[in-house]
Design a protein around this motif. Structure first.
Motif, PDB file in Angstrom:
ATOM      1  N   ALA A 114       0.816  -1.208   0.000  1.00  0.00           N
ATOM      2  CA  ALA A 114       0.000   0.000   0.000  1.00  0.00           C
ATOM      3  C   ALA A 114       0.854   1.264   0.000  1.00  0.00           C
ATOM      4  N   ILE A 115       1.832   1.350   0.898  1.00  0.00           N
ATOM      5  CA  ILE A 115       2.647   2.566   0.978  1.00  0.00           C
ATOM      6  C   ILE A 115       3.538   2.694  -0.255  1.00  0.00           C
ATOM      7  N   GLY A 116       4.018   1.578  -0.782  1.00  0.00           N
ATOM      8  CA  GLY A 116       4.833   1.622  -1.995  1.00  0.00           C
ATOM      9  C   GLY A 116       4.031   2.102  -3.183  1.00  0.00           C
ATOM     10  N   ASN A 117       2.761   1.698  -3.244  1.00  0.00           N
ATOM     11  CA  ASN A 117       1.855   2.124  -4.307  1.00  0.00           C
ATOM     12  C   ASN A 117       1.708   3.644  -4.296  1.00  0.00           C
ATOM     13  N   VAL A 118       1.532   4.221  -3.117  1.00  0.00           N
ATOM     14  CA  VAL A 118       1.357   5.669  -2.982  1.00  0.00           C
ATOM     15  C   VAL A 118       2.638   6.420  -3.334  1.00  0.00           C
ATOM     16  N   LEU A 119       3.757   5.977  -2.780  1.00  0.00           N
ATOM     17  CA  LEU A 119       5.020   6.680  -3.024  1.00  0.00           C
ATOM     18  C   LEU A 119       5.415   6.631  -4.491  1.00  0.00           C
ATOM     19  N   GLY A 120       5.306   5.457  -5.097  1.00  0.00           N
ATOM     20  CA  GLY A 120       5.646   5.324  -6.509  1.00  0.00           C
ATOM     21  C   GLY A 120       4.764   6.188  -7.384  1.00  0.00           C
ATOM     22  N   SER A 121       3.461   6.213  -7.073  1.00  0.00           N
ATOM     23  CA  SER A 121       2.525   7.031  -7.840  1.00  0.00           C
ATOM     24  C   SER A 121       2.851   8.508  -7.719  1.00  0.00           C
ATOM     25  N   ASN A 122       3.166   8.969  -6.498  1.00  0.00           N
ATOM     26  CA  ASN A 122       3.471  10.386  -6.296  1.00  0.00           C
ATOM     27  C   ASN A 122       4.701  10.830  -7.074  1.00  0.00           C
ATOM     28  N   VAL A 123       5.756  10.020  -7.011  1.00  0.00           N
ATOM     29  CA  VAL A 123       6.991  10.374  -7.711  1.00  0.00           C
ATOM     30  C   VAL A 123       6.781  10.371  -9.220  1.00  0.00           C
ATOM     31  N   PHE A 124       6.115   9.351  -9.739  1.00  0.00           N
ATOM     32  CA  PHE A 124       5.866   9.269 -11.179  1.00  0.00           C
ATOM     33  C   PHE A 124       4.948  10.389 -11.657  1.00  0.00           C
ATOM     34  N   ASN A 125       3.950  10.731 -10.850  1.00  0.00           N
ATOM     35  CA  ASN A 125       3.051  11.817 -11.235  1.00  0.00           C
ATOM     36  C   ASN A 125       3.817  13.103 -11.509  1.00  0.00           C
ATOM     37  N   ILE A 126       4.731  13.438 -10.617  1.00  0.00           N
ATOM     38  CA  ILE A 126       5.474  14.698 -10.751  1.00  0.00           C
ATOM     39  C   ILE A 126       6.548  14.602 -11.830  1.00  0.00           C
ATOM     40  N   LEU A 127       7.420  13.621 -11.697  1.00  0.00           N
ATOM     41  CA  LEU A 127       8.598  13.567 -12.569  1.00  0.00           C
ATOM     42  C   LEU A 127       8.259  13.103 -13.986  1.00  0.00           C
ATOM     43  N   ALA A 128       7.431  12.074 -14.112  1.00  0.00           N
ATOM     44  CA  ALA A 128       7.134  11.522 -15.440  1.00  0.00           C
ATOM     45  C   ALA A 128       6.015  12.278 -16.132  1.00  0.00           C
ATOM     46  N   ILE A 129       4.883  12.426 -15.453  1.00  0.00           N
ATOM     47  CA  ILE A 129       3.707  12.995 -16.114  1.00  0.00           C
ATOM     48  C   ILE A 129       3.896  14.474 -16.428  1.00  0.00           C
ATOM     49  N   LEU A 130       4.259  15.263 -15.421  1.00  0.00           N
ATOM     50  CA  LEU A 130       4.476  16.682 -15.695  1.00  0.00           C
ATOM     51  C   LEU A 130       5.720  16.900 -16.547  1.00  0.00           C
ATOM     52  N   GLY A 131       6.711  16.030 -16.398  1.00  0.00           N
ATOM     53  CA  GLY A 131       7.922  16.141 -17.219  1.00  0.00           C
ATOM     54  C   GLY A 131       7.617  15.944 -18.691  1.00  0.00           C
ATOM     55  N   VAL A 132       6.942  14.857 -19.011  1.00  0.00           N
ATOM     56  CA  VAL A 132       6.585  14.570 -20.413  1.00  0.00           C
ATOM     57  C   VAL A 132       5.634  15.640 -20.955  1.00  0.00           C
ATOM     58  N   THR A 133       4.623  16.007 -20.166  1.00  0.00           N
ATOM     59  CA  THR A 133       3.639  16.991 -20.611  1.00  0.00           C
ATOM     60  C   THR A 133       4.288  18.341 -20.887  1.00  0.00           C
ATOM     61  N   ALA A 134       5.189  18.776 -19.996  1.00  0.00           N
ATOM     62  CA  ALA A 134       5.840  20.079 -20.171  1.00  0.00           C
ATOM     63  C   ALA A 134       6.762  20.093 -21.386  1.00  0.00           C
ATOM     64  N   VAL A 135       7.449  18.994 -21.632  1.00  0.00           N
ATOM     65  CA  VAL A 135       8.340  18.929 -22.801  1.00  0.00           C
ATOM     66  C   VAL A 135       7.532  19.021 -24.092  1.00  0.00           C
ATOM     67  N   LEU A 136       6.394  18.340 -24.141  1.00  0.00           N
ATOM     68  CA  LEU A 136       5.569  18.345 -25.349  1.00  0.00           C
ATOM     69  C   LEU A 136       4.719  19.609 -25.466  1.00  0.00           C
ATOM     70  N   CYS A 137       4.294  20.149 -24.326  1.00  0.00           N
ATOM     71  CA  CYS A 137       3.412  21.317 -24.352  1.00  0.00           C
ATOM     72  C   CYS A 137       3.614  22.123 -23.072  1.00  0.00           C
ATOM     73  N   PRO A 138       4.491  23.140 -23.084  1.00  0.00           N
ATOM     74  CA  PRO A 138       4.711  23.969 -21.889  1.00  0.00           C
ATOM     75  C   PRO A 138       3.392  24.504 -21.335  1.00  0.00           C
ATOM     76  N   MET A 139       3.286  24.569 -20.010  1.00  0.00           N
ATOM     77  CA  MET A 139       2.016  24.915 -19.362  1.00  0.00           C
ATOM     78  C   MET A 139       2.126  26.208 -18.568  1.00  0.00           C
ATOM     79  N   GLN A 140       1.176  27.097 -18.781  1.00  0.00           N
ATOM     80  CA  GLN A 140       1.095  28.329 -17.999  1.00  0.00           C
ATOM     81  C   GLN A 140       0.122  28.125 -16.844  1.00  0.00           C
ATOM     82  N   ILE A 141       0.587  28.402 -15.634  1.00  0.00           N
ATOM     83  CA  ILE A 141      -0.229  28.210 -14.443  1.00  0.00           C
ATOM     84  C   ILE A 141      -1.173  29.397 -14.287  1.00  0.00           C
ATOM     85  N   SER A 142      -2.428  29.090 -13.988  1.00  0.00           N
ATOM     86  CA  SER A 142      -3.404  30.157 -13.824  1.00  0.00           C
ATOM     87  C   SER A 142      -4.131  30.053 -12.488  1.00  0.00           C
ATOM     88  N   GLY A 143      -4.743  28.904 -12.222  1.00  0.00           N
ATOM     89  CA  GLY A 143      -5.568  28.766 -11.026  1.00  0.00           C
ATOM     90  C   GLY A 143      -4.925  28.008  -9.877  1.00  0.00           C
TER      91      GLY A 143
END
Length: 340
Positions: free
Chosen positions: A265-294
């Protein structure tokens, strides 16, 4: 409004089902190519479990709704840390290994702090509005992902003699036989019968198609709900979108806790949190830079503080007790009240 809610539910179902099918197909294909099980777990399975968040965030950014993309990741991490860990600990106290407390949780904290710094674009103001998560920021996040993967692979190689003794899914219930590598993947040696080549390819294609179609349906419907309710896309991203993509982790973690598999359970949460930030936002920002608004600095601070609190709770006899889980759940309820 009602129809858009139906679309949101249908989109979530398609995204989650598609991710599962794609992961099954890719894993079976890799096994046919004699790729080591541990590498399958650390790459294909890890990517598959993060695919819903990745596709939803990427489609959101491409459609010009970056707050949905960033809100999805930040909201998912807050939900993972406060609601999922909290509910799981309330079901059964979570035993946490020394390795997780001293190595894995700090990595999750570091990833959260890195995102905070990249979102600030300068510390002259406390407002994030107008700040960018640029392609350079995305590359920095992906470099962090490479470091995390390198660390995980190195740790997994040290633990693989232990893991090799686990020959059935039931054996995972023995926490002492289940190494925690920050992302709970490939803890067992596969005993599945080989899947035919054409079926592997079909599963990948069908899964990918469901991910793409479901993500588009989900994002369009969520944006329409935001417009109808008169709330910002960031709030929808932090609540509806984050909840929709994180519910499977909640169910998985609670079931794992009931079976005495707190390391899972704890490994599931930690792995998901790290991947969410580093992989998901990393890939998304490289393909399409994001402007923060809200997205606000408060949202990022809640994300950081929540994982820091779990880290602090973990030091008490290396266990997250039931009352500590209740504190986390109450904290999440308070955040939702403030947000809405």
């Amino acid at each position: 409004m009602f129809l858009n809610i139906i679309y949101i539910i249908a989109g979530v179902v398609l995204v989650l089902w598609g991710a599962d099918r794609m992961t099954d197909g890719a894993s079976s294909l890799a096994r046919r190519m004699n790729v080591p099980e541990i590498l399958i777990g650390l790459t294909i399975v890890a990517a598959g479990t993060s695919a819903p968040e990745l596709f939803v965030s990427l489609v959101s950014a491409l459609k010009g709704t970056p707050d949905l993309a960033v809100g999805n990741v930040v909201g998912s991490n807050i939900l993972n840390t406060m609601l999922i860990v909290g509910c799981t600990a309330m079901v059964a106290p979570m035993a946490i290994s020394r390795s997780t407390v001293r190595k894995d949780i700090p990595f999750a904290v570091a990833a959260s702090l890195l995102l905070f710094v990249l979102c600030m674009d300068g510390f002259g103001t406390l407002s994030l509005k107008g700040n960018m998560i640029s392609r350079t920021d995305g590359l920095v996040l992906l470099a962090g992902l490479a470091a995390f993967m390198g660390y995980t692979v190195r740790l997994a190689r040290k633990e693989v003699p232990v893991a090799s003794h686990v020959t059935s899914c039931d054996a995972v219930g023995d926490v002492s036989a289940t190494p925690v590598t920050g992302n709970v993947v490939a803890d067992t040696v596969s005993t599945e019968t080989p899947v035919s080549l054409w079926k592997c390819i079909l599963l990948v294609i069908v899964g990918l198609a469901c991910l793409i179609f479901g993500s588009n349906l989900f994002v369009d419907a969520a944006s329409a709900v935001a417009a109808t309710l008169g709330v910002s896309e960031s709030v929808v991203g932090l609540t509806i979108v984050a909840g929709g993509t994180s519910l499977p982790e909640l169910a998985t973690s609670v079931v794992a806790a009931r079976k005495g598999q707190s390391a899972l359970a704890i490994g599931n949460v930690l792995g998901s949190n790290v991947f969410n930030i580093l992989a998901i936002l990393g890939v998304t920002a490289v393909l399409c830079p994001m402007q923060i608004s809200g997205i606000t600095i408060t949202d990022l601070l809640v994300m950081i503080i929540s994982i820091a609190v779990v880290w602090m709770f973990s030091f008490t006899r290396y266990t997250v007790e039931r009352w500590e889980g209740a504190v986390l759940v109450c904290g999440y309820a308070g955040y939702m009240w403030w947000l809405l």
